[in-house]
Write an enzyme that holds these catalytic residues in place. Structure first.
Site, PDB file in Angstrom:
ATOM      1  N   LYS A 151       0.808  -1.224   0.000  1.00  0.00           N
ATOM      2  CA  LYS A 151       0.000   0.000   0.000  1.00  0.00           C
ATOM      3  C   LYS A 151       0.841   1.274   0.000  1.00  0.00           C
ATOM      4  CE  LYS A 151      -1.075  -0.190   4.890  1.00  0.00           C
ATOM      5  NZ  LYS A 151      -0.104   0.759   5.437  1.00  0.00           N
TER       6      LYS A 151
ATOM      7  N   ARG B  42      11.560  -7.566   2.373  1.00  0.00           N
ATOM      8  CA  ARG B  42      11.747  -6.125   2.597  1.00  0.00           C
ATOM      9  C   ARG B  42      12.699  -5.884   3.770  1.00  0.00           C
ATOM     10  NH1 ARG B  42       6.549  -2.425   3.676  1.00  0.00           N
ATOM     11  NH2 ARG B  42       6.836  -2.896   5.856  1.00  0.00           N
TER      12      ARG B  42
ATOM     13  N   ARG C 220       2.173  -8.067  13.720  1.00  0.00           N
ATOM     14  CA  ARG C 220       1.500  -6.995  12.983  1.00  0.00           C
ATOM     15  C   ARG C 220       0.364  -7.554  12.126  1.00  0.00           C
ATOM     16  NH1 ARG C 220       6.153  -4.778   9.924  1.00  0.00           N
ATOM     17  NH2 ARG C 220       4.701  -3.388   8.888  1.00  0.00           N
TER      18      ARG C 220
HETATM   19  P1  AMP Z   1       2.896   1.067   8.711  1.00  0.00           P
HETATM   20  O1  AMP Z   1       4.077   1.762   8.155  1.00  0.00           O
HETATM   21  O2  AMP Z   1       1.604   1.663   8.235  1.00  0.00           O
HETATM   22  O3  AMP Z   1       2.926  -0.424   8.504  1.00  0.00           O
HETATM   23  O4  AMP Z   1       2.927   1.307  10.299  1.00  0.00           O
HETATM   24  C1  AMP Z   1       4.015   0.852  11.087  1.00  0.00           C
HETATM   25  C2  AMP Z   1       3.658   0.895  12.559  1.00  0.00           C
HETATM   26  O5  AMP Z   1       3.294   2.230  12.937  1.00  0.00           O
HETATM   27  C3  AMP Z   1       2.472   0.041  12.978  1.00  0.00           C
HETATM   28  O6  AMP Z   1       2.814  -1.307  13.182  1.00  0.00           O
HETATM   29  C4  AMP Z   1       2.077   0.747  14.286  1.00  0.00           C
HETATM   30  O7  AMP Z   1       2.957   0.432  15.331  1.00  0.00           O
HETATM   31  C5  AMP Z   1       2.293   2.215  13.930  1.00  0.00           C
HETATM   32  N1  AMP Z   1       1.059   2.801  13.344  1.00  0.00           N
HETATM   33  C6  AMP Z   1       0.890   3.248  12.071  1.00  0.00           C
HETATM   34  N2  AMP Z   1      -0.353   3.692  11.872  1.00  0.00           N
HETATM   35  C7  AMP Z   1      -1.016   3.515  13.051  1.00  0.00           C
HETATM   36  C8  AMP Z   1      -2.340   3.761  13.480  1.00  0.00           C
HETATM   37  N3  AMP Z   1      -3.284   4.233  12.649  1.00  0.00           N
HETATM   38  N4  AMP Z   1      -2.659   3.456  14.767  1.00  0.00           N
HETATM   39  C9  AMP Z   1      -1.737   2.970  15.614  1.00  0.00           C
HETATM   40  N5  AMP Z   1      -0.489   2.686  15.261  1.00  0.00           N
HETATM   41  C10 AMP Z   1      -0.106   2.956  13.992  1.00  0.00           C
END
Ligand code: AMP
Length: 203
Positions: free
Chosen positions: A23, A137, A154
């Site tokens: 994404k 990755r 995750r």
């Molecule tokens: P991402 O890069 O979107 O995969 O996000 C990496 C990490 O950031 C996630 O595993 C969470 O620890 C934190 N994170 C990102 N977006 C959120 C959100 N909307 N709510 C809570 N934690 C978030």
């Protein structure tokens, strides 16, 4: 996109997908072609951690464990970002909301300025497939939250918390699912078609 108060506020789009669904890459392309800012909560957190800000320190332990950063930190951060002037012409949210509670918070924050989400795009991939992608990755980018136990956590969190939110948007007829299997260009082509159908891109 016409907002309820009749002003032309630009498209408000959310892109969703399990970690590793691709994404982030597609979000960049969408933002580029529609000329709207991509707002990635994960990227904001990572930047803050790098800059050793207070926000970064608050987020770090949660991110390192693959858990969500608490809403008390995440929600106000997003609200502040959505009140910046560059968002007036539309925006693409990437990685927020991720829970029903965040979706409600966002709905209320947008409603306060007469807006709502126009489109929710979900990049759909099998969870087994994304584990493989994320491990790859991890080798290339070396992200701290790309170790196998954290990846699994995750994905678990995504299934438990984010998948139910997908239903919330489907019930409002805002959800469009795009098959996330294939090359970046193949997936992009599917997304481009959706954006065109929604009148956001010229044919
Ligand atoms: P991402 O890069 O979107 O995969 O996000 C990496 C990490 O950031 C996630 O595993 C969470 O620890 C934190 N994170 C990102 N977006 C959120 C959100 N909307 N709510 C809570 N934690 C978030």
């Amino acid at each position: 996109m016409i907002s309820p108060d009749g002003s032309n506020a630009g498209p408000a789009i959310l892109i969703l997908g399990a970690p590793g669904a691709g994404k982030g890459t597609q979000a960049k392309r969408i933002a580029e072609v529609l000329q709207i800012p991509a707002i990635s909560t994960g990227a904001i957190f990572r930047q803050n951690m790098k800059d050793r800000t207070e926000l970064g320190q608050k987020a770090q332990s949660y991110m390192d464990a693959g858990e969500f950063v608490p809403d008390s930190v995440t929600n106000p951060m997003v609200k502040a970002r959505l009140s910046a002037p560059d968002v007036a012409g539309g925006f693409l949210l990437d990685g927020y909301p991720r829970t029903i509670d965040q979706a409600f918070y966002l709905r209320d924050a947008l409603a306060a300025t007469g807006r709502e989400l126009d489109l929710v795009l979900e990049i759909a991939v099998e969870l087994d497939e994304v584990v493989q992608r994320l491990l790859k990755r991890a080798e290339i980018e070396g992200r701290a939250d790309d170790t196998e136990p954290v990846i699994r956590r995750r994905l678990e969190v995504y299934k438990e918390q984010t998948e139910p939110m997908v239903t919330y948007y489907a019930d409002q007829d805002k959800l469009v699912q795009v098959d996330g299997i294939g090359t970046v260009d193949e997936v992009w082509e599917r997304i481009r078609q959706v954006l065109t159908e929604y009148g956001l891109l010229e044919k």
